[in-house]
Structure formats: C-alpha cells, structure tokens
Design a protein around this motif. Structure first.
Motif, PDB file in Angstrom:
ATOM      1  N   ILE A 188       0.849  -1.191   0.000  1.00  0.00           N
ATOM      2  CA  ILE A 188       0.000   0.000   0.000  1.00  0.00           C
ATOM      3  C   ILE A 188       0.888   1.246   0.000  1.00  0.00           C
ATOM      4  N   ILE A 189       0.672   2.100  -0.992  1.00  0.00           N
ATOM      5  CA  ILE A 189       1.359   3.389  -1.069  1.00  0.00           C
ATOM      6  C   ILE A 189       0.314   4.480  -0.835  1.00  0.00           C
ATOM      7  N   PRO A 190       0.497   5.363   0.147  1.00  0.00           N
ATOM      8  CA  PRO A 190      -0.479   6.437   0.366  1.00  0.00           C
ATOM      9  C   PRO A 190      -0.727   7.234  -0.906  1.00  0.00           C
ATOM     10  N   CYS A 191      -1.966   7.658  -1.098  1.00  0.00           N
ATOM     11  CA  CYS A 191      -2.348   8.326  -2.343  1.00  0.00           C
ATOM     12  C   CYS A 191      -1.507   9.565  -2.615  1.00  0.00           C
ATOM     13  N   ARG A 192      -1.247  10.361  -1.588  1.00  0.00           N
ATOM     14  CA  ARG A 192      -0.461  11.581  -1.790  1.00  0.00           C
ATOM     15  C   ARG A 192       0.945  11.249  -2.273  1.00  0.00           C
ATOM     16  N   THR A 193       1.540  10.211  -1.697  1.00  0.00           N
ATOM     17  CA  THR A 193       2.873   9.786  -2.114  1.00  0.00           C
ATOM     18  C   THR A 193       2.848   9.214  -3.523  1.00  0.00           C
ATOM     19  N   LEU A 194       1.794   8.461  -3.826  1.00  0.00           N
ATOM     20  CA  LEU A 194       1.666   7.864  -5.154  1.00  0.00           C
ATOM     21  C   LEU A 194       1.523   8.938  -6.224  1.00  0.00           C
ATOM     22  N   ASP A 195       0.720   9.951  -5.961  1.00  0.00           N
ATOM     23  CA  ASP A 195       0.543  11.023  -6.932  1.00  0.00           C
ATOM     24  C   ASP A 195       1.831  11.819  -7.129  1.00  0.00           C
ATOM     25  N   PHE A 196       2.611  11.994  -6.058  1.00  0.00           N
ATOM     26  CA  PHE A 196       3.907  12.663  -6.209  1.00  0.00           C
ATOM     27  C   PHE A 196       4.828  11.841  -7.107  1.00  0.00           C
ATOM     28  N   ALA A 197       4.854  10.514  -6.913  1.00  0.00           N
ATOM     29  CA  ALA A 197       5.682   9.655  -7.760  1.00  0.00           C
ATOM     30  C   ALA A 197       5.234   9.732  -9.218  1.00  0.00           C
ATOM     31  N   PHE A 198       3.952   9.876  -9.429  1.00  0.00           N
ATOM     32  CA  PHE A 198       3.444  10.001 -10.795  1.00  0.00           C
ATOM     33  C   PHE A 198       3.958  11.273 -11.458  1.00  0.00           C
ATOM     34  N   THR A 199       4.001  12.377 -10.709  1.00  0.00           N
ATOM     35  CA  THR A 199       4.536  13.606 -11.284  1.00  0.00           C
ATOM     36  C   THR A 199       6.029  13.463 -11.584  1.00  0.00           C
ATOM     37  N   VAL A 200       6.746  12.698 -10.759  1.00  0.00           N
ATOM     38  CA  VAL A 200       8.158  12.431 -11.039  1.00  0.00           C
ATOM     39  C   VAL A 200       8.283  11.629 -12.329  1.00  0.00           C
ATOM     40  N   TRP A 201       7.452  10.605 -12.475  1.00  0.00           N
ATOM     41  CA  TRP A 201       7.495   9.780 -13.696  1.00  0.00           C
ATOM     42  C   TRP A 201       7.208  10.630 -14.932  1.00  0.00           C
ATOM     43  N   GLN A 202       6.305  11.588 -14.822  1.00  0.00           N
ATOM     44  CA  GLN A 202       5.974  12.423 -15.976  1.00  0.00           C
ATOM     45  C   GLN A 202       7.180  13.219 -16.465  1.00  0.00           C
ATOM     46  N   THR A 203       8.133  13.504 -15.592  1.00  0.00           N
ATOM     47  CA  THR A 203       9.337  14.218 -16.014  1.00  0.00           C
ATOM     48  C   THR A 203      10.313  13.297 -16.735  1.00  0.00           C
ATOM     49  N   ALA A 204      10.179  11.984 -16.560  1.00  0.00           N
ATOM     50  CA  ALA A 204      11.076  11.011 -17.210  1.00  0.00           C
ATOM     51  C   ALA A 204      10.271   9.756 -17.538  1.00  0.00           C
ATOM     52  N   PRO A 205       9.357   9.833 -18.509  1.00  0.00           N
ATOM     53  CA  PRO A 205       8.417   8.732 -18.759  1.00  0.00           C
ATOM     54  C   PRO A 205       9.048   7.484 -19.358  1.00  0.00           C
ATOM     55  N   LEU A 206      10.319   7.543 -19.733  1.00  0.00           N
ATOM     56  CA  LEU A 206      10.955   6.356 -20.297  1.00  0.00           C
ATOM     57  C   LEU A 206      11.616   5.479 -19.248  1.00  0.00           C
ATOM     58  N   ILE A 302       5.719   3.371   2.599  1.00  0.00           N
ATOM     59  CA  ILE A 302       5.251   2.165   1.936  1.00  0.00           C
ATOM     60  C   ILE A 302       4.869   1.159   3.016  1.00  0.00           C
ATOM     61  N   TYR A 303       3.680   0.598   2.878  1.00  0.00           N
ATOM     62  CA  TYR A 303       3.175  -0.338   3.877  1.00  0.00           C
ATOM     63  C   TYR A 303       2.979  -1.709   3.250  1.00  0.00           C
ATOM     64  N   GLU A 304       3.565  -2.726   3.853  1.00  0.00           N
ATOM     65  CA  GLU A 304       3.366  -4.099   3.408  1.00  0.00           C
ATOM     66  C   GLU A 304       2.397  -4.760   4.373  1.00  0.00           C
ATOM     67  N   ILE A 305       1.206  -5.087   3.879  1.00  0.00           N
ATOM     68  CA  ILE A 305       0.142  -5.605   4.734  1.00  0.00           C
ATOM     69  C   ILE A 305       0.118  -7.127   4.760  1.00  0.00           C
ATOM     70  N   GLY A 306       0.953  -7.769   3.943  1.00  0.00           N
ATOM     71  CA  GLY A 306       1.036  -9.225   3.960  1.00  0.00           C
ATOM     72  C   GLY A 306       2.153  -9.695   4.867  1.00  0.00           C
ATOM     73  N   SER A 307       2.142 -10.984   5.149  1.00  0.00           N
ATOM     74  CA  SER A 307       3.160 -11.546   6.052  1.00  0.00           C
ATOM     75  C   SER A 307       4.026 -12.596   5.381  1.00  0.00           C
ATOM     76  N   SER A 308       3.782 -12.894   4.132  1.00  0.00           N
ATOM     77  CA  SER A 308       4.559 -13.925   3.442  1.00  0.00           C
ATOM     78  C   SER A 308       4.709 -13.571   1.970  1.00  0.00           C
ATOM     79  N   GLY A 309       5.712 -14.163   1.366  1.00  0.00           N
ATOM     80  CA  GLY A 309       5.963 -13.937  -0.051  1.00  0.00           C
ATOM     81  C   GLY A 309       7.209 -14.671  -0.470  1.00  0.00           C
ATOM     82  N   ILE A 310       7.566 -14.531  -1.754  1.00  0.00           N
ATOM     83  CA  ILE A 310       8.737 -15.226  -2.277  1.00  0.00           C
ATOM     84  C   ILE A 310       9.999 -14.790  -1.548  1.00  0.00           C
ATOM     85  N   SER A 311      10.075 -13.508  -1.190  1.00  0.00           N
ATOM     86  CA  SER A 311      11.297 -12.987  -0.567  1.00  0.00           C
ATOM     87  C   SER A 311      11.537 -13.565   0.822  1.00  0.00           C
ATOM     88  N   SER A 312      10.512 -14.174   1.426  1.00  0.00           N
ATOM     89  CA  SER A 312      10.663 -14.736   2.764  1.00  0.00           C
ATOM     90  C   SER A 312      11.168 -16.179   2.751  1.00  0.00           C
TER      91      SER A 312
END
Length: 352
Positions: A188-206, A302-312
């Motif tokens: 989970i990425i907070p919406c405000r943080t996610l929208d900021f990252a989107f504006t960063v991506w718009q400056t370098a979309p490749l 960044i919030y990880e709400i799960g407790s298991s995955g490949i990395s574990s």
C-alpha cells in the motif's frame, strides 16, 4: 603682460573665472553639466540592458542544448526501436498482481480506488479457477464507493490460464493511460505519495520510478567471466546507491509491457517461468537496456500488509544472485546504471 594672463585664464577655464583641474575633471564626469548626467545614465541603462539580453539569450541557448542532450540520453536503445508517446496527463493504471490472497486484494483495490490519479485498476489473475462472481461484484462496488472523483476508475480482472510470473507484464488492450503503476497485492502506497511519484514519472516517462530500490555489485571477475551480486535494501542503505527499482511498486510506460512480451529474449521469460522468480529483475534490465539510464527512487511511505511472499523463502538471495548473473549473460552486457539520486516531496521533508 597682465592682459595676456587674463586671456589665458579665460581660455583655460572655458567660462571665465578661476581655472581648476578638479572642476574640469568633474565637468567631464557630468557633475557641473546640466543634461550630461541624464544622457550618461541613459547610455549606461541601454548598455546594461544589452548585457542582460545577451545573458538571457545565452541562458536560454544553454537550456535548449541541455534539454536536447537529456532527450538523446533518454532515447531508446537501437535494439528496441519502439517509440514512446507523450507522458500521461490524465492519470495512471494500477496493475495489481495477486495470488490466492483475496483479503489483501480487497484492501488493495479499495485503497487505490480512492487515489485521485487512478484511471483504471487491472488485477492480474493467474489462479486455476477464475474469480467468483461474488468477488467480482464486491470489488466493482468497492471501486465505485471509494472513488473520490466524478470519473470512476475502470475495474477489470485480466485472467490467465496458467500460473506464471510473466503474466504481470502482458500487454493490455484499450488502456487510456501511458503510465502503469505495477504493485503487489500486499503493498500500500499512500495516495499523496503515489501522486507525487506520478509527477516524477511524468518528467522522465521512459524510465522506471519506484519505491523499492535495489543494487547490483561486481562480485568477482575470473578467467574473463564477470559475476554479479544482488544487493537488497541494506546494501542500498549502506552504500547510498541503487540501480533497480522493483516492480512490486513502480511506475513505467505501458510500451514496456509489449517489449517484455515480444522483444525481450524469450529465454529470459522461460527462465522466469521455470524458476518462479526474478521477473522484476528482468523488467529492470529491460528498461535499463532500452534507455541507458538509471531508474528513479521516490522516497516515501510504503506499507506491506502481507506476512509472506517469495522474498521470505530460504535461499532467496542466492536465487536472485543467480538470476542476475544469468540474465546479464543473456544480454551479453550489464545494462544496469547505478545512481545516488532520489526524489522526495520537499513539502513533507524535515529539511529543504
């Protein structure tokens, strides 16, 4: 004799009276003159304006040259000649990868539906059984309820017949945005943080713009064979550099879905399918090979709400090392580019 002296003093003073070298010097400067100071100021102003215009012209020329250099630097690699259209202005598509964790999927869909920049939500479904009608209806209602905008995001399951990590990067038809936000169902990425990252991506979309940085290290070079080591978060924290951002939480252009599926060496897809790992490393290598540029790490919550995955799982780091080495050998070169730059929203930072 006195007459001659008087005439000489008159000619030297210019106006009669006592002659003074200081007066003559001051007159030349415009101290004693009536209109001379104004004309001199006007000449100085015009001269200064010329210099200012010249300086402004040089500055604009430098900026134009710099922008052209950046554009060429961020261009496509000749191996991948596909063009990329202008960056998205209307929003982004959230691409959620899930696997038998419906409770986490419900939380993830509800959250990203509430973000104002979300134009669509696609769930990559790779289970043997398709999602139940109950789950579909529930998530559709959640999207409509949680959305904070008049334009409600499109919601859809992208169904796959087999369990394969390559499924998360299959091309998607009818996308309305260039920007893809790839995310795992337990992130989970907070919406405000996610929208900021989107504006960063718009400056370098490749390039890739994400929240989970990783690093590659030169491990050894023996008999002409170069070995690399995959560095996790602690390596990034210790060294202050990174060369990848993982696709578990990252923006990239939708064209990379097509490049991953149809242009990337099929042997890499086969490798990911057999090992059930490293699709995120494969995407990082693909983007770096196409651009010759590093990714961009956005510092944010960044919030990880799960407790298991490949990395574990045990031996995860060794497997990642092997993936990196094998992929680089298939490319014939190391395309990853290291950097120590990061993007941070200064409005919410402790120090400017």
């Amino acid at each position: 004799m006195s007459t001659l002296i008087a005439i000489r003093e008159t000619s030297l003073s210019g106006k009669g009276g006592d002659y003074s070298p200081a007066k003559e010097k001051a007159a030349n400067r415009g101290v004693y003159g009536g209109r001379l100071p104004l004309l001199r100021r006007l000449r100085l102003f015009i001269g200064g304006a010329k210099y200012k215009l010249l300086l402004l012209f040089c500055l604009l020329t430098s900026l134009c040259l710099l922008s052209s250099k950046i554009s060429s630097f961020m261009g496509w690699n000749p191996h991948y000649p596909s063009s990329v259209s202008s960056p998205s202005r209307g929003g982004y598509t959230v691409l959620i990868n899930t696997w038998k964790r419906n409770s986490l999927l419900k939380q993830s869909v509800a959250h990203y539906a509430s973000c104002p920049g979300t134009d669509a939500i696609h769930v990559v479904w790779s289970e043997n059984d398709p999602p139940s009608y109950k789950l579909r209806d529930y998530l559709k209602k959640v999207v409509l309820k949680k959305s904070q905008t008049a334009h409600k995001p499109n919601f859809r399951f992208d169904l796959n017949k087999e369990d394969n990590l390559n499924n998360r990067f299959k091309p998607i038809e009818d996308l309305r945005t260039d920007a893809i936000f790839s995310v795992d169902d337990d992130v989970i990425i907070p919406c405000r943080t996610l929208d900021f990252a989107f504006t960063v991506w718009q400056t370098a979309p490749l390039t890739m713009v994400g929240f989970v940085p990783r690093m590659h290290w030169l491990n050894e070079e023996k008999n002409g064979v170069v070995r690399y080591r995959y560095g996790g978060w602690w390596s990034v924290w210790w060294a202050g550099t990174y060369s990848m951002v993982l696709s578990k939480a990252a923006f990239f252009h939708k064209k990379y879905l097509e490049l991953y599926t149809y242009k990337m060496p099929s042997s890499i897809q086969d490798y990911v399918s057999r090992k059930r790992n490293c699709e995120d490393i494969a995407m990082s290598l693909l983007v770096a090979n196409a651009t010759g540029a590093p990714p961009i790490w956005v510092k944010g919550k960044i919030y990880e709400i799960g407790s298991s995955g490949i990395s574990s799982l045990n031996g995860h780091s060794d497997k990642r090392n092997k993936c990196l080495d094998d992929f680089v050998s298939l490319y014939g070169t190391m395309p990853l580019v290291s950097t120590n730059m990061k993007a941070e929203d200064a409005r919410h930072a402790w120090f400017w």
